[in-house]
Design a protein around this motif. Structure first.
Motif, PDB file in Angstrom:
ATOM      1  N   HIS A 174       0.830  -1.206   0.000  1.00 13.17           N
ATOM      2  CA  HIS A 174       0.000   0.000   0.000  1.00 13.17           C
ATOM      3  C   HIS A 174       0.867   1.259   0.000  1.00 13.17           C
ATOM      4  CE1 HIS A 174      -3.427   2.550   0.733  1.00 13.17           C
ATOM      5  NE2 HIS A 174      -2.702   3.165   1.660  1.00 13.17           N
ATOM      6  N   THR A 175       1.867   1.281   0.882  1.00 12.93           N
ATOM      7  CA  THR A 175       2.682   2.505   0.992  1.00 12.93           C
ATOM      8  C   THR A 175       3.589   2.665  -0.226  1.00 12.93           C
ATOM      9  OG1 THR A 175       4.244   1.271   2.359  1.00 12.93           O
ATOM     10  CG2 THR A 175       2.666   2.643   3.520  1.00 12.93           C
ATOM     11  N   GLY A 177       2.768   2.067  -3.363  1.00 15.08           N
ATOM     12  CA  GLY A 177       2.012   2.650  -4.480  1.00 15.08           C
ATOM     13  C   GLY A 177       2.559   2.194  -5.827  1.00 15.08           C
ATOM     14  N   ALA A 178       3.206   3.108  -6.556  1.00 14.59           N
ATOM     15  CA  ALA A 178       3.753   2.757  -7.875  1.00 14.59           C
ATOM     16  C   ALA A 178       5.251   2.448  -7.815  1.00 14.59           C
ATOM     17  CB  ALA A 178       3.498   3.914  -8.847  1.00 14.59           C
ATOM     18  N   GLU A 179       5.826   2.467  -6.594  1.00 16.13           N
ATOM     19  CA  GLU A 179       7.259   2.165  -6.437  1.00 16.13           C
ATOM     20  C   GLU A 179       7.468   0.645  -6.369  1.00 16.13           C
ATOM     21  OE1 GLU A 179       9.702   4.544  -6.127  1.00 16.13           O
ATOM     22  OE2 GLU A 179       8.114   5.977  -6.621  1.00 16.13           O
ATOM     23  N   GLY A 236      -3.301  -2.358  -3.148  1.00 15.24           N
ATOM     24  CA  GLY A 236      -3.493  -1.477  -4.305  1.00 15.24           C
ATOM     25  C   GLY A 236      -2.185  -1.083  -4.968  1.00 15.24           C
ATOM     26  N   HIS A 237      -1.232  -2.012  -4.998  1.00 11.47           N
ATOM     27  CA  HIS A 237       0.095  -1.721  -5.553  1.00 11.47           C
ATOM     28  C   HIS A 237       0.088  -1.766  -7.074  1.00 11.47           C
ATOM     29  CE1 HIS A 237       4.443  -3.062  -6.339  1.00 11.47           C
ATOM     30  NE2 HIS A 237       4.544  -1.860  -5.781  1.00 11.47           N
ATOM     31  N   THR A 238       0.767  -0.804  -7.700  1.00 10.97           N
ATOM     32  CA  THR A 238       0.830  -0.793  -9.171  1.00 10.97           C
ATOM     33  C   THR A 238       2.275  -0.825  -9.675  1.00 10.97           C
ATOM     34  OG1 THR A 238       0.752   1.623  -9.100  1.00 10.97           O
ATOM     35  CG2 THR A 238      -1.352   0.478  -9.472  1.00 10.97           C
TER      36      THR A 238
END
Ligand SMILES: NC(=O)c1ccc[n+]([C@@H]2O[C@H](COP(=O)([O-])OP(=O)(O)OC[C@H]3O[C@@H](n4cnc5c(N)ncnc54)[C@H](OP(=O)(O)O)[C@@H]3O)[C@@H](O)[C@H]2O)c1
Length: 339
Positions: A174-175, A177-179, A236-238
């Motif tokens: 979650h933290t 994100g897109a990383e 919700g990781h991308t």
């Protein structure tokens, strides 16, 4: 409505048991020092240090429908059973699948060989956790006999986990994100996490049902790869998932399973000495006994969603008991991708 004494109740499982028992209308008394945390409102709290010879003075002359013991110090477990055992109708000792000797056959049940007992009165440390659990379970059975119920849980998960293991993953995804996120590449490794609330409900149901004997209590079997995919979806990781081999991670000094500079719940198959001994086989043992005895398990997704919410409340940036810091992870990703 049962009259329940919990030996503990200020930590994770003990506190969850107390909360859920109160919600069911049971009358709950907890005995502890009050140093690990507080008991839920509505509990009768007996402040006591179990190192003292008079530790059980305030509870031993009362009748209990059920006693629940969570300690893994055999000497304390023995003293409590001797002091209170006769006045209890049902006795739960929360054991662990760590009781089993290494090298179990896949699908082994509660009759699988156990680790040896510790000498009577020993003070146990984490190096002999499994042996301490065997000793505690056995000494309780010797004293309270057939009224003993000994659930043997595998790894627990859910809100409030002081070990920070399973919840690391939805929080990290979650933290990030897109990383990118660093994960262990562990083909063929399966894991099982049982929600602490499902275990607690089942223990409380077992008191009512009068369930006895040792019974394994484990979560649903899932490959570590599928677990990572699920945690990523919940978080919700991308970004990219960077999968490094166990051998490389070990070489970089990353710890398996728990503690600082670790990849939590990573149970590598090779090169881990004692850690290998403690994990091999146990992930494959049978958990059918608890299902047959009425335990229901929520979906792992729900547990991970609740873990994420709990992580949010406790603070994503807090100091953790397990996992990599952001700095450690970035450094390792850079090293792995440029090796
Ligand atoms: N986490 C897992 O994945 C997992 C897996 C399998 C089995 N288990 C088992 O699940 C149980 C976990 O229980 P838990 O979460 O409630 O935590 P715990 O760490 O076992 O709780 C220990 C309790 O004992 C009390 N205590 C410690 N020292 C004491 C002393 N000197 N005198 C009196 N009380 C003392 C603590 O309260 P105070 O400090 O306030 O006194 C606390 O309430 C354990 O039996 C563990 O072996 C866990």
């Amino acid at each position: 409505m049962a009259n329940i004494l919990i030996l503990g109740g200020t930590q994770w499982l003990g506190r969850t048991l107390a909360e859920l028992a109160l919600a069911r209308g049971d009358s709950v008394t907890c005995l502890a020092r009050g140093e690990s945390g507080t008991v839920p409102e509505g509990v009768e709290f007996i402040r006591s240090d179990r190192r003292s010879v008079i530790a059980y003075r305030d509870v031993q002359d009362r009748d209990w429908d059920a006693v629940i013991e969570v300690s893994w110090q055999p000497a304390w477990v023995e003293a409590a059973a001797k002091a209170i055992g006769e006045r209890a109708t049902h006795w739960t000792y929360v054991s662990s699948i760590a009781v089993y000797a290494a090298g179990m056959e896949p699908g082994a049940d509660e009759s699988a060989p156990l680790r040896p007992r510790l000498p009577s009165g020993s003070h146990a440390d984490m190096k002999v956790y499994g042996e301490a659990k065997v000793s505690s379970e056995r000494v309780t059975r010797d004293i309270v006999g057939d009224k003993l119920f000994a659930p043997r849980p595998g790894i627990l998960a859910g809100p409030g986990d002081p070990t920070d293991r399973v919840s690391y993953w939805p929080a990290r995804f979650h933290t990030a994100g897109a990383e990118p996120v660093l994960v262990p590449d562990t083909p063929d490794v399966n894991v099982r996490a049982l929600d602490v609330r499902d275990l607690s409900h089942w223990i409380l149901d077992s008191i009512v049902a009068g369930t006895t004997g040792p019974i394994n209590a484990v979560g649903e079997d899932i490959s570590f790869e599928d677990f990572i995919a699920l945690a990523r979806s919940v978080g919700g990781h991308t970004g990219d998932v960077v999968a490094a081999t166990s051998q490389w991670l070990i070489h970089q000094g990353v710890q398996p399973n728990s503690g600082p500079r670790s990849l939590p719940w990573w149970l590598p198959e090779e090169g881990l000495g004692a850690a290998k001994q403690s994990s091999t086989g146990r992930t494959h043992l049978s958990g059918q006994g608890a299902i047959d005895a009425g335990m229901t398990r929520r979906r792992l997704r729900e547990t991970l969603e609740d873990c994420l919410e709990d992580e949010r409340v406790r603070g994503f940036d807090r100091d953790r008991e397990a996992g990599l810091t952001r700095g450690e992870e970035s450094f390792l990703i850079e090293r792995w991708t440029t090796r």
